[in-house]
Design a protein around this motif. Structure first.
Motif, PDB file in Angstrom:
ATOM      1  N   LEU A  85    -107.513  13.181 -95.710  1.00  0.00           N
ATOM      2  CA  LEU A  85    -107.503  12.958 -94.270  1.00  0.00           C
ATOM      3  C   LEU A  85    -106.436  11.934 -93.907  1.00  0.00           C
ATOM      4  O   LEU A  85    -106.397  10.831 -94.457  1.00  0.00           O
ATOM      5  N   ALA A  86    -105.555  12.300 -92.979  1.00  0.00           N
ATOM      6  CA  ALA A  86    -104.439  11.436 -92.593  1.00  0.00           C
ATOM      7  C   ALA A  86    -104.959  10.183 -91.881  1.00  0.00           C
ATOM      8  O   ALA A  86    -105.953  10.232 -91.151  1.00  0.00           O
TER       9      ALA A  86
ATOM     10  N   PHE B 283    -113.553  20.273 -92.879  1.00  0.00           N
ATOM     11  CA  PHE B 283    -113.582  18.909 -93.403  1.00  0.00           C
ATOM     12  C   PHE B 283    -114.363  18.891 -94.706  1.00  0.00           C
ATOM     13  O   PHE B 283    -115.374  19.598 -94.846  1.00  0.00           O
ATOM     14  N   GLY B 284    -113.930  18.071 -95.643  1.00  0.00           N
ATOM     15  CA  GLY B 284    -114.645  17.876 -96.897  1.00  0.00           C
ATOM     16  C   GLY B 284    -115.070  16.438 -97.056  1.00  0.00           C
ATOM     17  O   GLY B 284    -114.385  15.518 -96.601  1.00  0.00           O
ATOM     18  N   GLY B 285    -116.207  16.219 -97.690  1.00  0.00           N
ATOM     19  CA  GLY B 285    -116.706  14.867 -97.929  1.00  0.00           C
ATOM     20  C   GLY B 285    -118.108  14.928 -98.489  1.00  0.00           C
ATOM     21  O   GLY B 285    -118.395  15.701 -99.408  1.00  0.00           O
ATOM     22  N   VAL B 286    -119.009  14.138 -97.905  1.00  0.00           N
ATOM     23  CA  VAL B 286    -120.397  14.075 -98.343  1.00  0.00           C
ATOM     24  C   VAL B 286    -121.286  14.068 -97.106  1.00  0.00           C
ATOM     25  O   VAL B 286    -121.003  13.367 -96.128  1.00  0.00           O
TER      26      VAL B 286
ATOM     27  N   TRP C  59    -113.430  12.863 -95.895  1.00  0.00           N
ATOM     28  CA  TRP C  59    -112.156  12.304 -96.364  1.00  0.00           C
ATOM     29  C   TRP C  59    -111.115  13.392 -96.654  1.00  0.00           C
ATOM     30  O   TRP C  59    -110.029  13.088 -97.120  1.00  0.00           O
ATOM     31  N   GLU C  60    -111.445  14.624 -96.354  1.00  0.00           N
ATOM     32  CA  GLU C  60    -110.473  15.711 -96.483  1.00  0.00           C
ATOM     33  C   GLU C  60    -110.443  16.534 -95.203  1.00  0.00           C
ATOM     34  O   GLU C  60    -111.471  16.688 -94.523  1.00  0.00           O
ATOM     35  N   TYR C  61    -109.258  17.054 -94.893  1.00  0.00           N
ATOM     36  CA  TYR C  61    -109.115  17.997 -93.793  1.00  0.00           C
ATOM     37  C   TYR C  61    -108.246  19.147 -94.279  1.00  0.00           C
ATOM     38  O   TYR C  61    -107.132  18.919 -94.772  1.00  0.00           O
ATOM     39  N   ASP C  62    -108.772  20.351 -94.193  1.00  0.00           N
ATOM     40  CA  ASP C  62    -108.056  21.551 -94.630  1.00  0.00           C
ATOM     41  C   ASP C  62    -107.584  21.415 -96.076  1.00  0.00           C
ATOM     42  O   ASP C  62    -106.473  21.803 -96.439  1.00  0.00           O
TER      43      ASP C  62
ATOM     44  N   HIS D 112    -105.856  10.273 -88.222  1.00  0.00           N
ATOM     45  CA  HIS D 112    -107.061  11.038 -87.903  1.00  0.00           C
ATOM     46  C   HIS D 112    -108.315  10.414 -88.520  1.00  0.00           C
ATOM     47  O   HIS D 112    -109.367  11.056 -88.560  1.00  0.00           O
ATOM     48  N   GLY D 113    -108.186   9.180 -88.991  1.00  0.00           N
ATOM     49  CA  GLY D 113    -109.354   8.457 -89.475  1.00  0.00           C
ATOM     50  C   GLY D 113    -109.404   8.216 -90.957  1.00  0.00           C
ATOM     51  O   GLY D 113    -110.375   7.631 -91.453  1.00  0.00           O
ATOM     52  N   GLY D 114    -108.382   8.676 -91.714  1.00  0.00           N
ATOM     53  CA  GLY D 114    -108.371   8.471 -93.150  1.00  0.00           C
ATOM     54  C   GLY D 114    -108.205   7.002 -93.516  1.00  0.00           C
ATOM     55  O   GLY D 114    -107.641   6.236 -92.745  1.00  0.00           O
TER      56      GLY D 114
END
Length: 201
Positions: free
Chosen positions: A143-144, A89-92, A136-139, A147-149
């Motif tokens: 993020l879809a 996962f990517g974000g902060v 807010w990113e997955y792989d 899946h919570g985007g």
């Protein structure tokens, strides 16, 4: 970018990375939600932290993205018994937001709430020290929504209902206050390694 590594009927394969009662979902990522998936555009998304903090603050999508990026690489575990290994996962890091608002010394817990109204409670200690993210990113991809985007809370060391989808904010408290699933029989903390699925576990 900083990187941190971190019901049933399925056959159980011995895997030291699996918490008790879990199975490896492999490439599957089951979609489980208490609510209908909202239509929430990134430019309409906001994230707020208030309550027992020195400086309550609301971030827009662009303002949140201006904070230092961080990623989580590791595993996630759902209370319904599936686990996924090697996710990214990517974000902060949530620490970046909390450093701005500065929780009071009396703060012990938070209620995380979604743009849909969903809530879940967590000890503040489970959200600090590089243990939680706004993701807010997955792989490497956005993020879809299912899946919570556009953005979700990510607390990977606890069962995944604690990682609130469509995150809107945190209310910082000096006491524990049960959220949606916690009022409906789920455990107040949700540690998968202790099988804290339900009240009394």
């Amino acid at each position: 970018m900083h990187v941190t590594r971190g019901f049933t009927g399925r056959p159980r394969v011995h895997n030291p990375g699996l918490p008790p009662g879990q199975y490896d979902a492999g490439d599957d990522w089951p979609v489980l939600s208490a609510e209908v998936t909202p239509e929430l555009a990134p430019d309409a998304w906001t994230f707020r932290v208030d309550g027992l903090v020195a400086e309550p603050r609301t971030w827009t999508w662009d303002e949140a993205h201006a904070l230092p990026g961080s990623a989580y690489e590791g595993d996630i575990h759902c209370v319904t018994s599936w686990s996924k290994f090697g996710v990214r996962f990517g974000g902060v890091s949530l620490d970046a937001f909390l450093d701005v608002v500065r929780p009071h010394e009396s703060a012990t817990h938070v209620v995380a709430y979604s743009h849909t109204g969903y809530t879940t409670n967590l000890p503040l200690a489970d959200l600090t020290g590089g243990r939680a993210w706004i993701a807010w990113e997955y792989d490497g991809q956005p993020l879809a929504p299912e899946h919570g985007g556009p953005a979700r809370l990510l607390v990977p060391h606890l069962y995944f209902w604690k990682s609130a989808k469509w995150i809107a904010g945190l209310r910082v408290l000096d006491h524990d206050e049960p959220g949606f699933w916690e009022r409906n029989g789920y455990h107040e903390r949700g540690n998968p390694w202790e099988e804290q699925r339900y009240t009394g576990d």
